[in-house]
Write a protein that holds these residues in place. Structure first.
Motif, short mmCIF file in Angstrom:
data_model
loop_
_atom_site.label_atom_id
_atom_site.label_comp_id
_atom_site.label_asym_id
_atom_site.label_seq_id
_atom_site.Cartn_x
_atom_site.Cartn_y
_atom_site.Cartn_z
N MET A 173 6.34 -9.64 -3.52
CA MET A 173 6.98 -8.88 -2.45
C MET A 173 6.38 -7.49 -2.34
O MET A 173 6.04 -7.02 -1.24
N LYS A 174 6.20 -6.90 -3.46
CA LYS A 174 5.62 -5.57 -3.50
C LYS A 174 4.20 -5.60 -2.95
O LYS A 174 3.79 -4.71 -2.20
N ASN A 175 3.51 -6.72 -3.33
CA ASN A 175 2.15 -6.87 -2.86
C ASN A 175 2.08 -7.02 -1.34
O ASN A 175 1.17 -6.50 -0.70
N ILE A 176 3.04 -7.74 -0.80
CA ILE A 176 3.06 -7.94 0.65
C ILE A 176 3.25 -6.61 1.36
O ILE A 176 2.55 -6.29 2.32
N LEU A 177 4.20 -5.83 0.86
CA LEU A 177 4.45 -4.51 1.46
C LEU A 177 3.21 -3.63 1.36
O LEU A 177 2.83 -2.95 2.30
N PHE A 178 2.58 -3.72 0.24
CA PHE A 178 1.37 -2.94 0.02
C PHE A 178 0.28 -3.35 1.02
O PHE A 178 -0.40 -2.53 1.62
N PHE A 179 0.19 -4.69 1.16
CA PHE A 179 -0.80 -5.25 2.08
C PHE A 179 -0.53 -4.75 3.51
O PHE A 179 -1.44 -4.30 4.21
N ILE A 180 0.77 -4.79 3.90
CA ILE A 180 1.12 -4.36 5.25
C ILE A 180 0.79 -2.88 5.43
O ILE A 180 0.23 -2.45 6.44
N SER A 190 -2.78 -0.57 10.55
CA SER A 190 -3.42 -0.37 11.86
C SER A 190 -4.02 -1.68 12.38
O SER A 190 -3.89 -2.00 13.56
N PHE A 191 -4.62 -2.44 11.48
CA PHE A 191 -5.22 -3.70 11.93
C PHE A 191 -4.16 -4.69 12.38
O PHE A 191 -4.30 -5.35 13.41
N LEU A 192 -3.06 -4.73 11.62
CA LEU A 192 -1.98 -5.64 11.98
C LEU A 192 -1.35 -5.24 13.30
O LEU A 192 -1.09 -6.08 14.17
N SER A 193 -1.13 -3.95 13.47
CA SER A 193 -0.53 -3.52 14.73
C SER A 193 -1.49 -3.78 15.89
O SER A 193 -1.07 -4.14 16.99
N PHE A 194 -2.79 -3.64 15.61
CA PHE A 194 -3.78 -3.97 16.63
C PHE A 194 -3.64 -5.43 17.05
O PHE A 194 -3.57 -5.74 18.24
N ASN A 240 -2.26 9.56 13.97
CA ASN A 240 -2.10 8.39 13.11
C ASN A 240 -2.63 7.15 13.82
O ASN A 240 -2.46 7.00 15.03
N ARG A 241 -3.26 6.26 13.07
CA ARG A 241 -3.86 5.08 13.71
C ARG A 241 -2.83 4.21 14.41
O ARG A 241 -3.07 3.67 15.48
N PHE A 242 -1.69 4.10 13.77
CA PHE A 242 -0.64 3.27 14.36
C PHE A 242 -0.18 3.85 15.69
O PHE A 242 -0.03 3.15 16.69
N TRP A 243 0.03 5.16 15.71
CA TRP A 243 0.47 5.80 16.95
C TRP A 243 -0.61 5.74 18.03
O TRP A 243 -0.33 5.61 19.21
N ALA A 270 -8.77 1.65 21.12
CA ALA A 270 -8.02 2.53 20.21
C ALA A 270 -8.22 2.10 18.76
O ALA A 270 -8.22 2.92 17.85
N PHE A 271 -8.41 0.80 18.58
CA PHE A 271 -8.64 0.29 17.22
C PHE A 271 -10.05 0.65 16.74
O PHE A 271 -10.25 1.02 15.59
N ILE A 272 -11.03 0.55 17.64
CA ILE A 272 -12.42 0.84 17.24
C ILE A 272 -12.65 2.33 17.04
O ILE A 272 -13.45 2.74 16.21
N ARG A 273 -11.92 3.13 17.82
CA ARG A 273 -12.18 4.56 17.90
C ARG A 273 -12.32 5.26 16.54
O ARG A 273 -13.31 5.97 16.30
#
Lengths: 282, 176
Positions: free
Chosen positions: A1-8, A13-17, B49-52, B82-85
């Motif tokens: 669980m801790k690892n998952i949170l760490f991973f997230i 940024s990549f995940l939100s992308f 921030n990257r997320f923002w 925005a991701f590449i930037r």
């Protein structure tokens, strides 16, 4: 669980992308469904409002062009109005019937054609009447024109759909006329003074003429059938030096309000004119 | 003017400029569609921030989509650039000095050549992705690449013109 949170956390940024990309693509693929949702309609209310204001503002710049287009459209529509279309007269009203020769052996001489007056002048020295019937509808030069009241003139020019009639009130107009009472012939002209009065010259002094006598077309005219109404005698002047009366004729035709005329075609017109103009060979 | 307020005003102006001026331009050529709106994302501050960054870009692209009626079409390329930037900025500028003394990317903070390269690469990425998801296929490849290249060229031209027209120092006040 801790690892998952760490991973997230690490790949936030990549995940939100990825998530945002997926949202975009999903939105794009069912755009129509999204469109119906409340959120979209609320946003459309806003963007639509801005769009409306903007287009209201922009319209000022295109007023000139819009005006031009409207004028063009108006013009196009006006040209389609029924009133602009006039079928040229192609009726033929026959004197006896359509046969060239009837059962009693009489041959046709005159053909009558109705025509609408589309132009008429009476203020000039040389006046013409324009009619909406031309060579395509059987009008030829030299045809006589009469109105319901009296004679009008002679066709002098034809185009495919129009014809020009030299009116009696034209300085060069010359029609053979005669007194109805005793058939004394004369030459009908116009002196250019008053459009309601014509001049009948060369009536012999032997004729018993009185004011009010009718004047009709003579037998000698190639264009006109005989005994068509021309007018009435309004004045008689006799010159002692000549043997002829000069009569002032009040026209039967009202040249100021011509609406329809009838054209009369003499089938043997050219034959007669040709013979009259030929030099006798003795 | 605070950076936040400045970016909010820019947000509105870029959207309006794209929707009511560039989108009204009659078609110039089959390869050329004038796009400038994504310059907003290029001009966002370094410190973001990257997320923002991703979220703001998504909302920005989606706002344009609501004007053009193509939901998600512009949002996706905006999120992509925005991701590449950040990666590109890391490559192109000396990290420690610039980010401390300047607020946002520009010819002053990066120099003309790196800024032009930054703008060109992001424009290309944006247009490539935009045309791709617009068509959802490559179709005629020459036409595809021609359209991407033509659109990128005209965008780059406008970005450089904007850079020359607007005086952006972008220097961070606090850090002097």
């Amino acid at each position: 669980m801790k690892n998952i949170l760490f991973f997230i956390r690490r790949y936030l940024s990549f995940l939100s992308f990825l998530v945002l990309q997926v949202i975009s693509i999903v939105m794009l693929s069912n755009a129509s469904k999204t469109h119906q949702s409340f959120f979209a309609s609320a946003v459309n209310e806003v963007t639509g409002n801005i769009n409306k204001r903007y287009s209201g503002f922009r319209d000022y710049f295109t007023l000139k062009e819009t005006n031009r287009l409207l004028v063009e459209e108006n013009n196009r529509l006006r040209n389609q109005l029924a009133g602009n279309f006039e079928s040229p007269d192609i009726r033929k009203e026959k004197f006896i019937d359509t046969l060239l020769r009837d059962t009693l052996g009489r041959a046709r001489k005159y053909t009558w054609l109705p025509a609408k007056v589309v132009g008429n002048s009476y203020t000039l020295q040389n006046n013409y009447v324009t009619i909406e019937r031309g060579s395509n509808q059987g009008v030829t030069k030299g045809m006589a024109a009469i109105s319901s009241q009296g004679i009008v003139g002679v066709v002098v020019e034809t185009s495919p759909n129009f014809s020009k009639i030299m009116s009696l009130i034209h300085r060069n107009s010359k029609v053979s006329a005669m007194l109805k009472k005793d058939n004394s012939a004369g030459s009908l002209e116009w002196d250019g003074a008053d459009p309601t009065y014509l001049i009948l010259r060369n009536v012999t002094k032997g004729a018993k003429v009185a004011v009010g006598d009718s004047v009709v077309t003579s037998n000698y005219s190639a264009n006109f059938p005989s005994r068509l109404m021309i007018g009435t005698v309004a004045g008689i002047s006799s010159e002692s030096s000549s043997n002829f009366y000069t009569l002032k004729i009040k026209t039967a035709t009202n040249f100021f309000s011509l609406q329809y005329v009838y054209l009369i075609e003499n089938v043997r017109y050219s034959e007669q004119v040709q013979l009259e103009n030929s030099v006798p060979k003795n | 003017m605070s950076s936040l307020l400045k970016n909010i005003i820019r947000f509105i102006l870029f959207i309006l400029f794209q929707v009511y001026i560039l989108n009204q331009v009659p078609p110039l050529h089959q390869f050329i569609v004038p796009y400038l709106y994504f310059l907003y994302i290029l001009w966002l501050p370094f410190s973001m921030n990257r997320f923002w960054l991703l979220l703001v870009s998504f909302v920005f692209g989606l706002t344009l989509d609501y004007f053009t009626g193509t939901y998600g079409l512009h949002a996706a390329p905006c999120v992509l650039i925005a991701f590449i930037r950040p990666f590109l900025l890391n490559l192109l500028i000396p990290q420690d000095t610039t980010e401390q003394s300047y607020l946002e990317p520009g010819s002053k903070s990066m120099g003309w050549a790196p800024y032009a390269l930054y703008a060109a690469l992001l424009s290309f990425a944006h247009h490539f992705y935009l045309v791709l998801i617009e068509w959802l296929q490559f179709g005629n490849f020459v036409y595809f690449i021609g359209k991407v290249a033509g659109t990128t060229a005209i965008s780059l031209l406008m970005i450089l013109l904007a850079e020359m027209l607007f005086h952006r120092t972008g220097r961070a006040r606090a850090k002097g």
